[in-house]
Design a protein around this motif. Structure first.
Motif, PDB file in Angstrom:
ATOM      1  N   ASP A 273       0.834  -1.209   0.000  1.00  0.00           N
ATOM      2  CA  ASP A 273       0.000   0.000   0.000  1.00  0.00           C
ATOM      3  C   ASP A 273       0.866   1.255   0.000  1.00  0.00           C
ATOM      4  N   VAL A 274       1.968   1.214   0.729  1.00  0.00           N
ATOM      5  CA  VAL A 274       2.899   2.341   0.738  1.00  0.00           C
ATOM      6  C   VAL A 274       3.497   2.545  -0.643  1.00  0.00           C
ATOM      7  N   ASP A 275       3.852   1.445  -1.309  1.00  0.00           N
ATOM      8  CA  ASP A 275       4.450   1.550  -2.635  1.00  0.00           C
ATOM      9  C   ASP A 275       3.494   2.163  -3.645  1.00  0.00           C
ATOM     10  N   VAL A 276       2.218   1.877  -3.497  1.00  0.00           N
ATOM     11  CA  VAL A 276       1.217   2.398  -4.441  1.00  0.00           C
ATOM     12  C   VAL A 276       1.136   3.913  -4.376  1.00  0.00           C
ATOM     13  N   VAL A 277       1.215   4.484  -3.178  1.00  0.00           N
ATOM     14  CA  VAL A 277       0.985   5.921  -2.999  1.00  0.00           C
ATOM     15  C   VAL A 277       2.266   6.729  -2.880  1.00  0.00           C
ATOM     16  N   ALA A 278       3.429   6.071  -2.869  1.00  0.00           N
ATOM     17  CA  ALA A 278       4.682   6.776  -2.584  1.00  0.00           C
ATOM     18  C   ALA A 278       4.938   7.912  -3.557  1.00  0.00           C
ATOM     19  N   GLU A 279       4.773   7.679  -4.849  1.00  0.00           N
ATOM     20  CA  GLU A 279       5.088   8.710  -5.830  1.00  0.00           C
ATOM     21  C   GLU A 279       4.171   9.917  -5.702  1.00  0.00           C
ATOM     22  N   LEU A 280       2.924   9.715  -5.315  1.00  0.00           N
ATOM     23  CA  LEU A 280       1.992  10.829  -5.133  1.00  0.00           C
ATOM     24  C   LEU A 280       2.451  11.744  -4.005  1.00  0.00           C
TER      25      LEU A 280
END
Length: 360
Positions: A273-280
């Motif tokens: 879940d962290v990886d999904v939103v990291a770039e945002l």
């Protein structure tokens, strides 16, 4: 009146947006947890920035959609207190501002980079805390102001100061659509909406209803979701890899990861879940001094596939084609777009015919 309501054009359906998966994801995250601090959408004209914001408000049940005009004053934004009423009859009356009107809705700020810094700062304070404080002449009053903040900007018209940019929770950078197939799909759905908005909205009614229920369920589930030590470590590694200042990026990343986990119906936040939103959370916070210390080299994506570590900003020292560091002096860090002083030759001013010579 009923006929007027039935024939009134509907807002473009949120689920009908084509090629905007990242933008839709960011908007859903801040809709689930407004405490993330809002989302800033940066992109050229005609990339569905305002369309997506209005579509999000239409998705949420009975959510007001409030637009902040560029010419708004600070009192119009946060409200004011009528001190004269206190002196006259002892009653303190609050004249609510736009943040009060946007409570439980969407506050949309177009061209946020053109607003005065003081206005943006006050707006971001309220968006992050969910509480608005109105002060005047030593008297203060507070009220709840929990809304989804959506700001848009065109980079060609100027940038936000880094201090204000960092205050936005998430950033989505849009680009013009270059894929012919995707562009054709966008044209088809847009023309369908222009010709028959009611029909397009009806075709997406079930999907919109299901997504609205999913968002409401995720909101209710937020307090029950916890972060493990592994999740905290992953967020810290992403932040260190980006070379961000402070821990705001880590906190935003964790809140966004929790919102994404809730949207997926999970009972706990995972590393993925962290990886999904990291770039945002990191796109607008990276610094030139980024180092790769501690970042995951192969982060797993939402589908389990290997995902490269976040890109790193270029170093101050650039290498030439031979591989040796360049000896060029770094450019001064003044206003964006400013050039260093250049020597300019002077020319002698000649006497203009007809004008008397200057007296000594």
């Amino acid at each position: 009146m009923t006929e007027l309501m039935a024939t009134r054009p509907k807002v473009f359906p949120f689920t009908a947006l084509v090629g905007q998966q990242t933008l839709q994801r960011a908007l859903l995250l801040v809709a689930i947890d407004p405490g993330i601090g809002g989302v800033l959408i940066s992109g050229p004209r005609g990339t569905a920035k305002s369309t997506a914001a209005r579509a999000l408000a239409d998705l949420l049940p009975q959510a007001p959609f409030v637009t902040l005009p560029l010419a708004a004053s600070l009192e119009q934004l946060v409200g004011t207190l009528n001190v004269e009423d206190v002196l006259r009859d002892g009653q303190l009356r609050l004249a609510p501002g736009l943040v009060a009107r946007a409570h439980h809705g969407v506050l949309y700020v177009d061209e946020v980079n053109l607003l005065p810094d003081a206005l943006v700062d006050a707006l971001l304070d309220v968006a992050a805390s969910g509480v608005n404080t109105v002060e005047r002449d030593g008297i203060s009053q507070q009220h709840a102001a929990r809304f989804v903040l959506v700001g848009t900007m065109n980079p060609e018209e100027g940038e936000l100061r880094p201090q204000l940019l960092d205050r936005f929770g998430l950033l989505v950078a849009l680009e013009n659509q270059r894929d012919p197939t995707e562009r054709q799909a966008i044209l088809q759905v847009r023309l369908a909406f222009d010709d028959a908005p009611q029909a397009l909205h009806a075709s997406h009614a079930e999907a919109l209803q299901n997504l609205a229920v999913q968002v409401a369920t995720a909101r209710a589930a937020l307090p029950r979701l916890a972060w493990s030590d592994a999740v905290l470590a992953r967020a810290a590694q992403w932040a260190l890899s980006a070379g961000v200042d402070g821990v705001r990026a880590d906190l935003v990343m964790l809140r966004a990861a929790r919102a994404w986990a809730a949207l997926q119906g999970r009972q706990a936040v995972t590393v993925e879940d962290v990886d999904v939103v990291a770039e945002l959370a990191l796109a607008h916070r990276r610094t030139d001094a980024s180092s790769g210390g501690g970042a995951p080299h192969q982060a797993s994506g939402p589908d389990g596939a290997a995902k490269p570590s976040p890109p790193r900003a270029p170093s101050e020292k650039q290498s030439d084609s031979s591989g040796s560091p360049s000896s060029a002096t770094p450019q001064p860090r003044g206003d964006w777009g400013a050039l260093p002083p250049q020597p300019v030759a002077t020319t002698r001013v000649h006497t203009v015919a007809g004008w008397p010579a200057k007296k000594a």
